[in-house]
Scaffold this motif. Structure first.
Motif, PDB file in Angstrom:
ATOM      1  N   SER A  50       0.247  -1.591  -0.171  1.00 15.67           N
ATOM      2  CA  SER A  50      -0.381   0.175   0.164  1.00 15.67           C
ATOM      3  C   SER A  50       0.851   1.505   0.035  1.00 15.67           C
ATOM      4  O   SER A  50       0.174   2.235  -0.241  1.00 15.67           O
ATOM      5  CB  SER A  50      -0.813   0.083   1.032  1.00 15.67           C
ATOM      6  OG  SER A  50      -0.456  -0.499   2.438  1.00 15.67           O
ATOM      7  N   ALA A  51       2.344   1.049   0.476  1.00 16.65           N
ATOM      8  CA  ALA A  51       3.083   2.140   0.042  1.00 16.65           C
ATOM      9  C   ALA A  51       3.159   2.945  -1.171  1.00 16.65           C
ATOM     10  O   ALA A  51       2.608   2.212  -2.599  1.00 16.65           O
ATOM     11  CB  ALA A  51       3.847   2.090   0.250  1.00 16.65           C
ATOM     12  N   PRO A  52       3.393   4.334  -1.668  1.00 18.99           N
ATOM     13  CA  PRO A  52       3.410   4.801  -2.799  1.00 18.99           C
ATOM     14  C   PRO A  52       4.503   4.044  -3.716  1.00 18.99           C
ATOM     15  O   PRO A  52       5.439   3.318  -3.591  1.00 18.99           O
ATOM     16  CB  PRO A  52       3.847   6.284  -1.990  1.00 18.99           C
ATOM     17  CG  PRO A  52       3.231   6.751  -1.155  1.00 18.99           C
ATOM     18  CD  PRO A  52       3.551   5.099  -0.427  1.00 18.99           C
ATOM     19  N   ALA A  53       4.057   3.917  -5.031  1.00 19.92           N
ATOM     20  CA  ALA A  53       5.133   3.569  -5.509  1.00 19.92           C
ATOM     21  C   ALA A  53       6.312   4.156  -5.977  1.00 19.92           C
ATOM     22  O   ALA A  53       6.100   5.328  -6.081  1.00 19.92           O
ATOM     23  CB  ALA A  53       4.118   3.201  -7.771  1.00 19.92           C
ATOM     24  N   PRO A  54       7.286   3.232  -6.244  1.00 27.44           N
ATOM     25  CA  PRO A  54       8.158   4.164  -7.110  1.00 27.44           C
ATOM     26  C   PRO A  54       8.341   4.440  -7.940  1.00 27.44           C
ATOM     27  O   PRO A  54       7.359   4.355  -8.915  1.00 27.44           O
ATOM     28  CB  PRO A  54       9.784   2.499  -7.050  1.00 27.44           C
ATOM     29  CG  PRO A  54       8.736   1.025  -6.451  1.00 27.44           C
ATOM     30  CD  PRO A  54       7.294   2.003  -6.183  1.00 27.44           C
ATOM     31  N   SER A  55       9.124   5.422  -8.444  1.00 29.95           N
ATOM     32  CA  SER A  55       9.181   5.306  -9.900  1.00 29.95           C
ATOM     33  C   SER A  55      11.236   5.643 -11.166  1.00 29.95           C
ATOM     34  O   SER A  55      12.069   6.126 -10.636  1.00 29.95           O
ATOM     35  CB  SER A  55       8.409   6.809  -9.772  1.00 29.95           C
ATOM     36  OG  SER A  55       9.401   8.352  -9.836  1.00 29.95           O
ATOM     37  N   PHE A  56      11.078   5.109 -11.755  1.00 24.90           N
ATOM     38  CA  PHE A  56      11.982   4.548 -12.275  1.00 24.90           C
ATOM     39  C   PHE A  56      11.876   6.496 -13.148  1.00 24.90           C
ATOM     40  O   PHE A  56      11.077   7.111 -13.370  1.00 24.90           O
ATOM     41  CB  PHE A  56      12.185   3.402 -13.654  1.00 24.90           C
ATOM     42  CG  PHE A  56      11.774   2.264 -12.852  1.00 24.90           C
ATOM     43  CD1 PHE A  56      12.684   1.901 -11.685  1.00 24.90           C
ATOM     44  CD2 PHE A  56      11.093   1.249 -13.149  1.00 24.90           C
ATOM     45  CE1 PHE A  56      12.799   1.104 -11.097  1.00 24.90           C
ATOM     46  CE2 PHE A  56      10.706   0.114 -11.919  1.00 24.90           C
ATOM     47  CZ  PHE A  56      11.381  -0.043 -11.610  1.00 24.90           C
ATOM     48  N   PRO A  57      13.591   6.493 -13.313  1.00 25.61           N
ATOM     49  CA  PRO A  57      13.557   7.874 -13.974  1.00 25.61           C
ATOM     50  C   PRO A  57      13.280   8.170 -15.364  1.00 25.61           C
ATOM     51  O   PRO A  57      12.787   6.650 -15.826  1.00 25.61           O
ATOM     52  CB  PRO A  57      14.756   8.043 -14.043  1.00 25.61           C
ATOM     53  CG  PRO A  57      15.289   6.295 -13.747  1.00 25.61           C
ATOM     54  CD  PRO A  57      14.642   5.727 -12.752  1.00 25.61           C
ATOM     55  N   GLY A  58      12.335   8.843 -16.062  1.00 22.89           N
ATOM     56  CA  GLY A  58      12.372   8.826 -17.716  1.00 22.89           C
ATOM     57  C   GLY A  58      11.074   8.614 -17.751  1.00 22.89           C
ATOM     58  O   GLY A  58      10.723   8.560 -18.989  1.00 22.89           O
ATOM     59  N   SER A  59       9.747   9.702 -16.423  1.00 22.62           N
ATOM     60  CA  SER A  59       8.750   9.502 -16.884  1.00 22.62           C
ATOM     61  C   SER A  59       8.485  11.292 -18.218  1.00 22.62           C
ATOM     62  O   SER A  59       7.147  10.812 -18.225  1.00 22.62           O
ATOM     63  CB  SER A  59       7.995   9.185 -15.074  1.00 22.62           C
ATOM     64  OG  SER A  59       8.744  10.738 -15.033  1.00 22.62           O
ATOM     65  N   GLY A  60       9.429  11.977 -18.152  1.00 25.43           N
ATOM     66  CA  GLY A  60       8.939  13.335 -18.565  1.00 25.43           C
ATOM     67  C   GLY A  60       8.630  14.368 -17.898  1.00 25.43           C
ATOM     68  O   GLY A  60       8.291  13.975 -16.423  1.00 25.43           O
ATOM     69  N   MET A  61       7.624  15.106 -18.525  1.00 30.87           N
ATOM     70  CA  MET A  61       6.529  15.992 -17.748  1.00 30.87           C
ATOM     71  C   MET A  61       5.505  16.093 -17.740  1.00 30.87           C
ATOM     72  O   MET A  61       4.440  17.576 -16.785  1.00 30.87           O
ATOM     73  CB  MET A  61       7.191  17.700 -18.140  1.00 30.87           C
ATOM     74  CG  MET A  61       8.353  17.715 -18.183  1.00 30.87           C
ATOM     75  SD  MET A  61       9.692  17.874 -16.588  1.00 30.87           S
ATOM     76  CE  MET A  61       8.866  19.301 -15.883  1.00 30.87           C
ATOM     77  N   SER A  62       5.265  15.548 -17.922  1.00 31.62           N
ATOM     78  CA  SER A  62       3.573  14.973 -18.975  1.00 31.62           C
ATOM     79  C   SER A  62       2.150  14.812 -17.047  1.00 31.62           C
ATOM     80  O   SER A  62       1.668  14.691 -17.481  1.00 31.62           O
ATOM     81  CB  SER A  62       2.960  14.468 -19.823  1.00 31.62           C
ATOM     82  OG  SER A  62       3.304  13.032 -19.628  1.00 31.62           O
ATOM     83  N   GLY A  63       3.519  14.172 -16.347  1.00 37.91           N
ATOM     84  CA  GLY A  63       2.100  13.417 -15.204  1.00 37.91           C
ATOM     85  C   GLY A  63       2.319  12.048 -15.174  1.00 37.91           C
ATOM     86  O   GLY A  63       1.352  11.427 -14.287  1.00 37.91           O
TER      87      GLY A  63
END
Length: 384
Positions: A50-63
């Motif tokens: 239930s913790a916030p998901a990790p985020s790998f780099p490279g998602s850009g600026m769109s959200g």
């Protein structure tokens, strides 16, 4: 195929997962030191998904890299307000290779959403860019030029020496990465169960294929075209599906990038000309909650990750589910740290088993493309 039940919406494991545990264990890899980025803050998992998901780099600026609770419209370039997540339903699990229980090779998020008065289960798979990414052509990051790095040995690098996304590739010999490598070959398999643990839906989602109806001429064909296919259940239950490259080329309007991806660096810094380009490989599916009957939705799992080619020694890698543990000491790791190498060739630990040897769990097997099947390490079988 883009015609589905909701107006404006369009159309990604196989064997049971073994219990997560250390087997052919290796030390942490890359400069992330076991850490991963989680939005602006580094948040430890509570071990219950239930913790916030990790985020790998490279998602850009769109959200598009926001947590799944921010919602995502299949036709939008990033996060939107089209659907309304149901409080308390968001979950996330990380998936690890046999040989690295510290750095995720992927994570799976799921949440129940209400969109246009229909209850949907939204499932998202995000792959570590150290395994595969949306960079190709002359601007590919970490795919090499077909030559092995100097001093490379057949057994691969030593623990702790694994490459980051922009480093030289492991000794697999891929001669770069092209747009055509991604077209008509890559896919993801999802298995969805009901509240009683019964398998209800099992399907492949196509990553990107030729589609003359789309603005760019290419799109994800969901579960009914390209590499997409239903293995169990009704295709009509999958209300919508999309992928990060589909959004890049169509929703974000970057359809001209069919030979070289937008230029970036090893940290996947957004390009000022294409700030919303998502360099990560991501699959999103929306499934009607009614498909799970009175028992309701239970779970969504994977048992392998696949990319043809990948940056990893194997294009298909067995994975085991585990909590998204992070370490929150000092500053967050640099952007590139979230993409640290998700696995290595086996280090020869005492419990490592060669193909054909006896095993009790996937983590006993030395090869990351092996699964522990009926007590024996075997290459993973993917139904066609």
């Amino acid at each position: 195929m883009r015609s589905f039940a909701l107006t404006g919406w369009f159309c990604g494991g196989l064997l049971s997962l073994a219990a997560f545990g250390a087997g052919c264990s290796l030390s942490g890899t890359g400069d992330a030191d076991g850490r991963i980025i989680s939005g602006e803050d580094c948040v430890p998992s509570d071990g219950e998904g239930s913790a916030p998901a990790p985020s790998f780099p490279g998602s850009g600026m769109s959200g598009a890299g926001d947590s799944i609770t921010a919602d995502l419209d299949p036709l939008s370039c990033g996060a939107s307000a089209r659907g309304v997540p149901v409080d308390g339903t968001a979950q996330v699990d990380c998936y690890y290779t046999n040989n690295n229980p510290t750095t995720p090779i992927a994570f799976v998020e799921r949440v129940v959403e209400i969109a246009e008065s229909e209850e949907l289960v939204h499932v998202r798979l995000t792959l570590n860019p150290a395994f595969v990414d949306n960079t190709y052509g002359e601007t590919a990051i970490g795919w090499g030029d077909g030559e092995e790095p100097g001093g490379a040995q057949p057994g691969g690098p030593k623990p702790g020496d694994a490459p980051k996304p922009g480093d030289a590739p492991k000794p697999k010999g891929h001669g770069g990465h092209t747009f055509k490598d991604l077209v008509g070959s890559d896919k993801a398999q999802f298995q969805l169960t009901n509240g009683e643990g019964e398998l209800v839906l099992d399907f492949y989602v196509d990553y990107i294929s030729v589609d003359e109806a789309s603005p760019s001429g290419y799109a994800s064909l969901g579960v009914v075209g390209g590499e997409g296919k239903m293995l169990l259940g009704d295709a009509g239950a999958v209300v919508a599906a999309t992928t990060s490259l589909d959004r890049d080329l169509n929703a974000c309007g970057y359809g001209a990038y069919l030979e070289d991806s937008p230029e970036t660096d090893e940290n996947y810094t957004p390009n000022s000309e294409t700030p919303n380009w998502d360099y990560r490989v991501v699959y999103d599916v929306w499934v009607s909650a009614s498909a799970f009957g009175a028992a309701g939705f239970g779970d969504a799992t994977i048992s392998y990750v696949h990319a043809s080619p990948s940056k990893y020694p194997s294009d298909t890698v067995t994975v085991t589910r585990g909590p998204c543990d992070t370490t929150c000491e000092g500053d967050d790791p640099p952007a590139g740290g979230g993409g640290s190498d998700a696995g290595e060739d086996p280090g020869g630990g005492e419990e490592c088993k060669e193909s054909g040897a006896a095993c009790k769990a996937n983590t006993d097997c030395c090869s990351d493309s092996d699964v522990c099947d009926s007590g024996v390490c075997k290459p993973i079988f993917i139904p066609q």
